[in-house]
Design a protein around this motif. Structure first.
Motif, PDB file in Angstrom:
ATOM      1  N   ALA A   1     -19.292 -36.047 -52.810  1.00 13.50           N
ATOM      2  CA  ALA A   1     -20.005 -37.315 -52.639  1.00 13.50           C
ATOM      3  C   ALA A   1     -20.108 -38.084 -53.958  1.00 13.50           C
ATOM      4  O   ALA A   1     -19.875 -39.305 -53.993  1.00 13.50           O
ATOM      5  CB  ALA A   1     -21.398 -37.057 -52.067  1.00 13.50           C
ATOM      6  N   VAL A   2     -20.445 -37.399 -55.039  1.00 17.28           N
ATOM      7  CA  VAL A   2     -20.554 -38.090 -56.330  1.00 17.28           C
ATOM      8  C   VAL A   2     -19.182 -38.557 -56.801  1.00 17.28           C
ATOM      9  O   VAL A   2     -19.047 -39.644 -57.370  1.00 17.28           O
ATOM     10  CB  VAL A   2     -21.220 -37.169 -57.381  1.00 17.28           C
ATOM     11  CG1 VAL A   2     -21.234 -37.841 -58.744  1.00 17.28           C
ATOM     12  CG2 VAL A   2     -22.640 -36.835 -56.969  1.00 17.28           C
ATOM     13  N   ASN A   3     -18.160 -37.750 -56.564  1.00 15.86           N
ATOM     14  CA  ASN A   3     -16.799 -38.178 -56.919  1.00 15.86           C
ATOM     15  C   ASN A   3     -16.417 -39.453 -56.180  1.00 15.86           C
ATOM     16  O   ASN A   3     -15.884 -40.401 -56.783  1.00 15.86           O
ATOM     17  CB  ASN A   3     -15.802 -37.059 -56.583  1.00 15.86           C
ATOM     18  CG  ASN A   3     -15.487 -36.181 -57.775  1.00 15.86           C
ATOM     19  OD1 ASN A   3     -14.846 -36.613 -58.726  1.00 15.86           O
ATOM     20  ND2 ASN A   3     -15.969 -34.945 -57.729  1.00 15.86           N
ATOM     21  N   LEU A   4     -16.682 -39.491 -54.876  1.00 20.75           N
ATOM     22  CA  LEU A   4     -16.361 -40.690 -54.094  1.00 20.75           C
ATOM     23  C   LEU A   4     -17.177 -41.890 -54.558  1.00 20.75           C
ATOM     24  O   LEU A   4     -16.658 -43.024 -54.632  1.00 20.75           O
ATOM     25  CB  LEU A   4     -16.607 -40.417 -52.609  1.00 20.75           C
ATOM     26  CG  LEU A   4     -15.636 -39.447 -51.919  1.00 20.75           C
ATOM     27  CD1 LEU A   4     -16.047 -39.225 -50.469  1.00 20.75           C
ATOM     28  CD2 LEU A   4     -14.205 -39.991 -51.992  1.00 20.75           C
ATOM     29  N   ALA A   5     -18.462 -41.659 -54.863  1.00 23.07           N
ATOM     30  CA  ALA A   5     -19.300 -42.758 -55.355  1.00 23.07           C
ATOM     31  C   ALA A   5     -18.752 -43.309 -56.661  1.00 23.07           C
ATOM     32  O   ALA A   5     -18.704 -44.545 -56.867  1.00 23.07           O
ATOM     33  CB  ALA A   5     -20.741 -42.267 -55.538  1.00 23.07           C
ATOM     34  N   CYS A   6     -18.326 -42.432 -57.558  1.00 27.70           N
ATOM     35  CA  CYS A   6     -17.780 -42.884 -58.844  1.00 27.70           C
ATOM     36  C   CYS A   6     -16.447 -43.603 -58.667  1.00 27.70           C
ATOM     37  O   CYS A   6     -16.146 -44.567 -59.393  1.00 27.70           O
ATOM     38  CB  CYS A   6     -17.629 -41.697 -59.793  1.00 27.70           C
ATOM     39  SG  CYS A   6     -19.199 -41.047 -60.403  1.00 27.70           S
ATOM     40  N   VAL A   7     -15.650 -43.145 -57.699  1.00 28.11           N
ATOM     41  CA  VAL A   7     -14.395 -43.854 -57.404  1.00 28.11           C
ATOM     42  C   VAL A   7     -14.690 -45.269 -56.909  1.00 28.11           C
ATOM     43  O   VAL A   7     -14.022 -46.246 -57.309  1.00 28.11           O
ATOM     44  CB  VAL A   7     -13.573 -43.064 -56.361  1.00 28.11           C
ATOM     45  CG1 VAL A   7     -12.418 -43.917 -55.832  1.00 28.11           C
ATOM     46  CG2 VAL A   7     -13.036 -41.776 -56.974  1.00 28.11           C
TER      47      VAL A   7
ATOM     48  N   LEU B   1     -13.415 -48.616 -58.638  1.00 26.82           N
ATOM     49  CA  LEU B   1     -12.534 -49.538 -57.927  1.00 26.82           C
ATOM     50  C   LEU B   1     -13.162 -50.921 -57.762  1.00 26.82           C
ATOM     51  O   LEU B   1     -12.497 -51.953 -57.944  1.00 26.82           O
ATOM     52  CB  LEU B   1     -12.188 -48.970 -56.550  1.00 26.82           C
ATOM     53  CG  LEU B   1     -11.219 -47.778 -56.506  1.00 26.82           C
ATOM     54  CD1 LEU B   1     -11.069 -47.264 -55.083  1.00 26.82           C
ATOM     55  CD2 LEU B   1      -9.844 -48.181 -57.072  1.00 26.82           C
ATOM     56  N   LEU B   2     -14.448 -50.936 -57.399  1.00 31.06           N
ATOM     57  CA  LEU B   2     -15.126 -52.203 -57.119  1.00 31.06           C
ATOM     58  C   LEU B   2     -15.781 -52.812 -58.355  1.00 31.06           C
ATOM     59  O   LEU B   2     -16.331 -53.920 -58.271  1.00 31.06           O
ATOM     60  CB  LEU B   2     -16.184 -51.994 -56.028  1.00 31.06           C
ATOM     61  CG  LEU B   2     -15.673 -51.424 -54.686  1.00 31.06           C
ATOM     62  CD1 LEU B   2     -16.836 -51.198 -53.730  1.00 31.06           C
ATOM     63  CD2 LEU B   2     -14.633 -52.360 -54.079  1.00 31.06           C
ATOM     64  N   GLN B   3     -15.748 -52.063 -59.462  1.00 33.71           N
ATOM     65  CA  GLN B   3     -16.357 -52.528 -60.714  1.00 33.71           C
ATOM     66  C   GLN B   3     -17.826 -52.939 -60.511  1.00 33.71           C
ATOM     67  O   GLN B   3     -18.263 -54.017 -60.945  1.00 33.71           O
ATOM     68  CB  GLN B   3     -15.550 -53.693 -61.290  1.00 33.71           C
ATOM     69  CG  GLN B   3     -14.174 -53.300 -61.803  1.00 33.71           C
ATOM     70  CD  GLN B   3     -14.241 -52.322 -62.978  1.00 33.71           C
ATOM     71  OE1 GLN B   3     -14.885 -52.606 -63.977  1.00 33.71           O
ATOM     72  NE2 GLN B   3     -13.584 -51.175 -62.835  1.00 33.71           N
TER      73      GLN B   3
ATOM     74  N   LEU C   1     -17.902 -41.892 -66.062  1.00 34.17           N
ATOM     75  CA  LEU C   1     -18.059 -41.508 -64.664  1.00 34.17           C
ATOM     76  C   LEU C   1     -17.787 -40.012 -64.475  1.00 34.17           C
ATOM     77  O   LEU C   1     -18.428 -39.351 -63.645  1.00 34.17           O
ATOM     78  CB  LEU C   1     -17.114 -42.326 -63.786  1.00 34.17           C
ATOM     79  CG  LEU C   1     -17.455 -43.821 -63.654  1.00 34.17           C
ATOM     80  CD1 LEU C   1     -16.356 -44.569 -62.912  1.00 34.17           C
ATOM     81  CD2 LEU C   1     -18.793 -44.013 -62.940  1.00 34.17           C
ATOM     82  N   ALA C   2     -16.853 -39.474 -65.252  1.00 40.41           N
ATOM     83  CA  ALA C   2     -16.579 -38.035 -65.182  1.00 40.41           C
ATOM     84  C   ALA C   2     -17.800 -37.229 -65.612  1.00 40.41           C
ATOM     85  O   ALA C   2     -18.127 -36.193 -65.011  1.00 40.41           O
ATOM     86  CB  ALA C   2     -15.377 -37.685 -66.059  1.00 40.41           C
ATOM     87  N   VAL C   3     -18.513 -37.708 -66.640  1.00 42.07           N
ATOM     88  CA  VAL C   3     -19.737 -37.043 -67.087  1.00 42.07           C
ATOM     89  C   VAL C   3     -20.787 -37.075 -65.971  1.00 42.07           C
ATOM     90  O   VAL C   3     -21.485 -36.079 -65.727  1.00 42.07           O
ATOM     91  CB  VAL C   3     -20.286 -37.709 -68.362  1.00 42.07           C
ATOM     92  CG1 VAL C   3     -21.687 -37.189 -68.689  1.00 42.07           C
ATOM     93  CG2 VAL C   3     -19.351 -37.464 -69.533  1.00 42.07           C
TER      94      VAL C   3
END
Length: 723
Positions: free
Chosen positions: A21-27, A31-33, A460-462
């Motif tokens: 979920a956090v990975n998708l949120a960060c993506v 993507l949407l800036q 975002l990786a952090v």
């Protein structure tokens, strides 16, 4: 899919929803800036993970629906009243009190209510004045919905993992309990019996807590007659664990006397070794469950059970006049029953488990309101906690509003208080230490982030790593959990464009202020030691033991009984014993405050552990009593004495010394007469066991009465009263 999935490490499966979920949120953020909205989106995911409840699919969907409604109301109310002075202060105070009191209904309501309160705080932390009012709540709900969709997907892939983990933990706890029981059969360590009894009481509390979690999980999986094959299998394992616990909990004699009688025989060492092997077998079962494998019993366990039977036969031939032979035989029968239960779990299921799982299930608005209303008294720990927390929230919100700390995210103080302040003083003190350590380390490491993360992708990786590790450590190491969530929040501040270094010192100061306020609240606002009445706890424990014995006697007398009712009263007896153990443990954590009463508490705990063991022995023996109920002489001796013991236990606190002595003398004389007749009649030796159990219980009555009748402290009536 299911079998392969179950062989994954259970801890990895547990963190899959938050990691994905956090990975998708960060993506989405990348993507949407939408960096300005990154914090509420991530915090929505975090909040959803805090209220993730195990259930079957339909139950999970209902929980998600109610969670989204509760989160929406909480976030919108908080957003509406932000920066409105006294109205915001009052709204936060009211929500704190209401959501805390909802916890009276049950663990599930408590979990969702706490998450809802956390969402209101997350709304304040993620608030940006220049954005439209609906963006903040909308992003939090989007994060919640994202996590919910992922967790349902993971549940479909691994539907049995949470239940399997709970049953696995039950067998781990059962193994620890059997190890503690094995320590009683060390003839070279007789003098440490008191400390062993305390250890056994603590292990019993742990296993009852795990059993309760298993029972609740099974109840929600099997309610409305939903009985799938794997759920039925887990129910079978749970019932076997309960049976093993009852057998292991049984006590048939004074352990010191037994150790002295058997210290030069190999029998006592074989008993100890067999219990240790059975404890290892429980851990093997837990391991097999975690790996989704079939349990394969060790061959040496079978050899040990054969060896102990041969050793007893030899000992019996050499000591035919030993009056303890029948009790030793009963103990070995119990060990053999445990062995059979363990062996049965390696066999295919012949018939599905049909016994009912019961747990308190409060439904309907009227029942919920009535149940919460019972806690509106300062004798209720939950009500004291709600009042205490509400007052601190009121003070904290007023502090932030008065000094205009909103721009510096001063509500971090409030968040610290909500997470640190626990209903119990000792738990709060431990939590605030862990919070301070985790925050300091998080601030130190967080100060290095600009040197390591110069790009949005790295930041975002952090966030992904820190959020995942926060969830991983949240239930077993609060210091690490705080450390990672601090890093996650600091990284989110950096992503949103705030000055990271300007946020470091306020975060640390806010944490120190929040922990100080939490410590002050639990120390001076309706402190535990002013309401922790050990005499009330002890009375409830003794009455529950009397009720447990009453159900056993009824079952013995009429040759049949309601298995569900029996398991309910047995659980109540153990739950109350656990409550007493927890009370003594809390007192022991603060020896200066409870020094005058601590020794009495330990004595009561030891006596109650022994009493529960003696009663459990009769409970384990109840299926073998059919032939005894045919004997008129036995009926005329056993049941009147048993009922007098129940009467005495039930009214122990209210009896005068004269009344107690008269009733006790009747019990003692009746037991002596019956045992004398039994010893004179070899054909009636089988009657010795149940009567001897009553004798063992009777020996505990005078010290129990002495503890219950210890004078209370009249000088400080509001403080803890001695037993």
């Amino acid at each position: 899919m299911q079998k392969k999935g179950l062989q994954l490490n259970s801890k990895i499966i547990a963190i899959l929803p938050i990691a994905i979920a956090v990975n998708l949120a960060c993506v989405l953020i990348w993507l949407l800036q939408i960096t300005d909205q990154s914090m509420p989106l991530i915090l929505g995911v975090i909040a959803a993970s805090l209220v993730d409840l195990d259930h079957r699919l339909s139950g999970r969907l209902k929980n998600i629906f109610y969670t989204l409604i509760a989160f929406s109301i909480s976030s919108l109310v908080t957003q509406y009243f932000l920066n409105q002075g006294i109205w915001f202060v009052l709204s936060m105070t009211a929500m704190t009190f209401v959501f805390t009191m909802i916890g009276a209904v049950g663990q599930r309501y408590s979990t969702i209510a706490f998450g809802t309160l956390v969402v209101s705080l997350y709304t304040t932390l993620a608030y940006i004045p220049d954005t439209p009012w609906y963006i903040n709540p909308l992003m939090i709900l989007a994060g919640t919905l994202l996590y919910s969709v992922i967790t349902v997907t993971v549940h479909l892939c691994f539907p049995n993992r949470p239940l399997q983990e709970k049953v696995s933990r039950a067998f781990v706890a059962l193994g620890a309990y059997l190890d503690a029981k094995a320590a009683f059969f060390d003839p070279d360590d007789i003098e440490q019996l008191a400390s062993k009894q305390l250890t056994l009481a603590m292990k019993n509390s742990q296993i009852i807590q795990v059993f309760n979690e298993c029972r609740t999980a099974l109840f929600y999986r099997m309610r409305d007659n939903h009985r799938y094959s794997y759920t039925s299998k887990m129910c079978r394992y749970y019932m076997a664990a309960q049976e093993i616990h009852e057998r292991a909990n049984s006590s048939h004699f004074d352990y010191k006397t037994l150790a002295e009688q058997l210290k030069n025989a190999d029998l006592i060492f074989r008993i100890q070794r067999l219990l240790e092997l059975q404890a290892q077998a429980c851990r093997d079962i837990a391991h097999a469950l975690q790996k989704a494998q079939d349990y394969q019993p060790q061959a040496r366990l079978e050899r040990a059970i054969q060896g102990i039977s041969q050793s007893f036969e030899l000992y019996a031939q050499q000591h035919q006049d030993n009056s303890a032979l029948h009790h030793i035989k009963t103990l070995l029968d119990n060990l053999h029953n445990i062995h059979c239960q363990l062996q049965s779990l390696s066999q295919p299921i012949q018939t599905p488990e049909t016994r009912t799982i019961y747990t308190e299930n409060i439904t309907g608005l009227r029942q919920i309101v009535r149940h919460i209303g019972r806690h509106f008294t300062f004798q209720s720990q939950l009500f004291r906690h709600a009042m205490r927390l509400s007052l601190v929230v009121f003070f904290c919100c007023a502090l932030v509003e008065y000094f205009h700390l909103q721009a510096d995210r001063g509500y971090w103080i409030l968040l610290t208080i909500i997470f640190v302040c626990q209903p119990n003083y000792s738990a709060t003190k431990l939590r605030l230490k862990q919070r301070i350590i985790g925050t300091i380390l998080g601030v130190i490491v967080g100060s290095l982030l600009p040197y390591m993360t110069s790009t949005l992708e790295a930041k975002l990786a952090v966030v992904v790593i820190a959020s995942t590790l926060f969830y991983f450590f949240r239930s077993n190491n609060y210091s690490f959990s705080t450390f990672f969530i601090t890093i996650q929040v600091l990284a989110s501040f950096d992503i949103m464009g705030f000055d990271l270094y300007a946020a470091l010192l306020p975060r640390l100061i806010d944490t120190l202020i929040g922990t100080a306020l939490a410590w002050f609240a639990v120390s001076y606002l309706w402190s535990d030691w002013k309401y922790l009445q050990l005499d009330q706890v002890s009375q409830q424990v003794i009455k529950s033991q009397a009720n447990y014995l009453l159900h056993i006697i009824s079952h013995l007398q009429f040759g049949r009984g309601d298995d569900l009712k029996y398991r309910i009263v047995r659980r109540e007896a153990h739950d109350n014993a656990t409550r007493l153990s927890t009370t003594i443990s809390n007192m022991n954590n603060e020896p200066k405050k409870y020094a005058r009463h601590l020794q009495q508490g330990f004595e009561l705990l030891k006596l109650n552990t022994a009493l529960l063991g003696y009663i459990s022995a009769l409970g384990a023996y109840r299926e073998q009593m059919q032939k005894l109920t045919q004997d008129v002489l036995f009926l005329s001796e056993f049941y009147p004495i048993a009922k007098k013991i129940i009467q005495l236990l039930d009214s122990l606190p209210s009896l005068s010394a004269v009344q107690f002595e008269a009733l006790f003398q009747q019990i003692d004389q009746g037991i002596k007469n019956s045992l004398a007749q039994t010893n004179d009649t070899p054909s009636r030796a089988v009657f010795n066991m149940p009567m001897q159990q009553l004798n063992l219980m009777a020996q505990l009555l005078p010290p129990l009465y002495h503890l219950v009748q210890t004078p209370t402290n009249q000088d400080r009536p509001n403080e803890i009263r001695a037993v």
